[in-house]
Design an enzyme around this catalytic site. Structure first.
Site, PDB file in Angstrom:
ATOM      1  N   ASP A   1       0.821  -1.214   0.000  1.00 13.30           N
ATOM      2  CA  ASP A   1       0.000   0.000   0.000  1.00 13.30           C
ATOM      3  C   ASP A   1       0.862   1.274   0.000  1.00 13.30           C
ATOM      4  O   ASP A   1       0.325   2.383   0.031  1.00 13.30           O
ATOM      5  CB  ASP A   1      -1.000   0.007   1.164  1.00 13.30           C
ATOM      6  CG  ASP A   1      -0.341   0.018   2.526  1.00 13.30           C
ATOM      7  OD1 ASP A   1       0.659  -0.692   2.720  1.00 13.30           O
ATOM      8  OD2 ASP A   1      -0.837   0.749   3.414  1.00 13.30           O
ATOM      9  N   HIS A   2       2.172   1.099  -0.083  1.00 11.81           N
ATOM     10  CA  HIS A   2       3.092   2.246  -0.188  1.00 11.81           C
ATOM     11  C   HIS A   2       3.896   2.236  -1.487  1.00 11.81           C
ATOM     12  O   HIS A   2       4.415   3.273  -1.886  1.00 11.81           O
ATOM     13  CB  HIS A   2       4.034   2.291   1.020  1.00 11.81           C
ATOM     14  CG  HIS A   2       3.311   2.576   2.302  1.00 11.81           C
ATOM     15  ND1 HIS A   2       3.382   3.787   2.947  1.00 11.81           N
ATOM     16  CD2 HIS A   2       2.449   1.817   3.020  1.00 11.81           C
ATOM     17  CE1 HIS A   2       2.614   3.753   4.018  1.00 11.81           C
ATOM     18  NE2 HIS A   2       2.033   2.570   4.089  1.00 11.81           N
TER      19      HIS A   2
ATOM     20  N   HIS B   1       8.571  -0.988  12.229  1.00  9.99           N
ATOM     21  CA  HIS B   1       7.380  -1.447  11.492  1.00  9.99           C
ATOM     22  C   HIS B   1       7.810  -2.489  10.460  1.00  9.99           C
ATOM     23  O   HIS B   1       7.190  -3.546  10.339  1.00  9.99           O
ATOM     24  CB  HIS B   1       6.733  -0.233  10.839  1.00  9.99           C
ATOM     25  CG  HIS B   1       5.546  -0.531   9.978  1.00  9.99           C
ATOM     26  ND1 HIS B   1       4.353  -0.987  10.473  1.00  9.99           N
ATOM     27  CD2 HIS B   1       5.373  -0.424   8.637  1.00  9.99           C
ATOM     28  CE1 HIS B   1       3.494  -1.148   9.469  1.00  9.99           C
ATOM     29  NE2 HIS B   1       4.089  -0.813   8.348  1.00  9.99           N
TER      30      HIS B   1
HETATM   31 ZN   LIG Z   1       3.313  -0.427   6.314  1.00 12.85          ZN
END
Ligand SMILES: [Zn+2]
Length: 256
Positions: free
Chosen positions: A59-60, A113
């Site tokens: 999603d990035h 993360h």
């Molecule tokens: Zn992420």
């Protein structure tokens, strides 16, 4: 010299593709999908100048390849084979200049993360992906609480005026958790009202600032009495160090 305009292109449910605009050029940060970016560039008659990626999650970076089919530009990102389209693999302390928009950025390595997560910082702007969120932090998919503590400490050392552009619209739910984690922090009720009003108007709650995060984000306040007390209460024992506090409130947030 006109300032850089920073526009949030919305992607998926709650992602923002931060778009830096100047003199007809655009640099995009974390384009998870290409279609809304290409639509925006066409509407505004902008030429794509570069892509920045903070970490490898789809999603990035999912829009990288379609954007590169549209126009060949440099892609700055972490040294991680999981993002094949990165052309400029950057590391802690690297500096580079986006000539078209006249912005120099430096690279901060902030693994937690994901193991290769980076942030870009320059001209009082911070693009920090899914590590620091407004009033929260990212989940620990590939890192430890100690790494998240160190990453947030590194970001907390930036000037208070630094504008924080994170990857998702999570502010309101983060504030609601923060009120449980530090119930005696009076800033949180004020921020909740502000953010709720912004969301009611379908407005973006970002950017935040490093100064605001240091005063309200419980993950940046693991050494503060109120956060220590509520984390200790949940743990059922006195937590003596900030990494233990962060470990506890990260788990609490995951189940909140
Ligand atoms: Zn992420």
């Amino acid at each position: 010299m006109p300032a850089i305009e920073i526009f949030p292109i919305r992607a998926f449910n709650d992602n923002y593709v931060w778009t830096l605009i100047k003199d007809g050029y655009a640099v995009v940060v974390d384009p998870g999908e290409a279609a809304p970016v290409l639509k925006f560039l066409a509407e505004r008659k902008l030429t794509l100048a570069a892509i920045l990626n903070t970490h490898h999650h789809a999603d990035h970076v999912g829009g990288n390849e379609d954007l590169l089919r549209h126009r060949t530009v440099p892609v700055y990102g972490p040294d991680d084979d999981r993002i094949a389209s990165v052309t400029q693999r950057v590391h802690e302390g690297d500096r580079f200049t986006l000539e078209e928009i006249g912005l120099e950025l430096s690279v901060l390595e902030i693994p937690a993360h994901t193991r290769s997560h980076i942030a870009f910082f320059g001209d009082d702007l911070l693009f920090c992906g899914d590590t620091l969120f407004a009033c929260g932090c990212g989940r620990l998919f590939e890192g430890t609480p100690r790494q998240m503590y160190d990453a947030l400490a590194k970001l907390a050392a930036l000037p208070d005026r630094t504008q924080v552009y994170c990857g998702h619209e999570y502010t309101l739910s983060n504030i609601r958790f923060a009120r449980a984690a530090e119930p005696d922090n009076p800033l949180l009720a004020v921020w909740e009202l502000e953010a709720a009003a912004q969301r009611d108007r379908d407005e973006v709650t970002l950017p935040s600032t490093i100064g605001r995060e240091k005063s309200a984000n419980p993950f940046m306040r693991c050494d503060q009495a109120g956060v220590i007390a509520s984390a200790s209460k949940r743990a059922g024992r006195a937590l003596g160090d900030p990494v233990s506090v962060l470990t506890e409130i990260r788990d609490w947030k995951n189940n909140f």
